[in-house]
Design a protein around this motif. Structure first.
Motif, PDB file in Angstrom:
ATOM      1  N   ASN A   6       0.916  -1.491   0.025  1.00 16.43           N
ATOM      2  CA  ASN A   6       0.115  -0.288  -0.570  1.00 16.43           C
ATOM      3  C   ASN A   6       0.507   1.417  -0.410  1.00 16.43           C
ATOM      4  OD1 ASN A   6      -1.652   2.350   0.356  1.00 16.43           O
ATOM      5  ND2 ASN A   6      -2.802   0.982   1.923  1.00 16.43           N
ATOM      6  N   ASN A   8       0.318   4.000  -0.683  1.00 15.83           N
ATOM      7  CA  ASN A   8      -0.595   5.437   0.388  1.00 15.83           C
ATOM      8  C   ASN A   8      -0.037   5.273   1.932  1.00 15.83           C
ATOM      9  OD1 ASN A   8      -1.742   7.012  -1.570  1.00 15.83           O
ATOM     10  ND2 ASN A   8      -3.549   6.038  -0.893  1.00 15.83           N
ATOM     11  N   ARG A   9      -0.042   3.995   2.393  1.00 16.10           N
ATOM     12  CA  ARG A   9       0.225   3.687   4.014  1.00 16.10           C
ATOM     13  C   ARG A   9       2.118   3.623   4.303  1.00 16.10           C
ATOM     14  NH1 ARG A   9      -0.791  -2.006   5.966  1.00 16.10           N
ATOM     15  NH2 ARG A   9      -3.010  -0.540   6.798  1.00 16.10           N
ATOM     16  N   TYR A  10       2.931   3.400   2.701  1.00 17.92           N
ATOM     17  CA  TYR A  10       4.083   3.823   2.677  1.00 17.92           C
ATOM     18  C   TYR A  10       4.242   5.662   3.283  1.00 17.92           C
ATOM     19  CZ  TYR A  10       8.860   4.260   1.485  1.00 17.92           C
ATOM     20  OH  TYR A  10      10.429   4.819   1.388  1.00 17.92           O
TER      21      TYR A  10
END
Length: 58
Positions: A6, A8-10
């Motif tokens: 993911n 966005n999470r990173y």
């Protein structure tokens, strides 16, 4: 085949880590310990109390 990542999470984790690092640098540069803050607070209270004690009553 690997597990999907993911992005966005990173991206958010990286931004959070950068903010934390900047906050830590600022705390070292500008921060005061809790004890130092307490000393200043007590000094201000004493100064205010002394000033009120020196006022003339009418």
């Amino acid at each position: 085949m690997g597990k999907p990542v993911n992005l966005n999470r990173y991206r958010k984790e990286k931004a959070r880590a950068e903010r934390k690092a900047r906050a830590d640098r600022n705390a070292v540069a500008f921060g005061r310990t809790k004890a130092e803050k307490e000393v200043v607070k007590l000094q201000q209270k004493k100064q205010k109390r002394d000033l009120v004690d020196h006022e003339l009553d009418e």
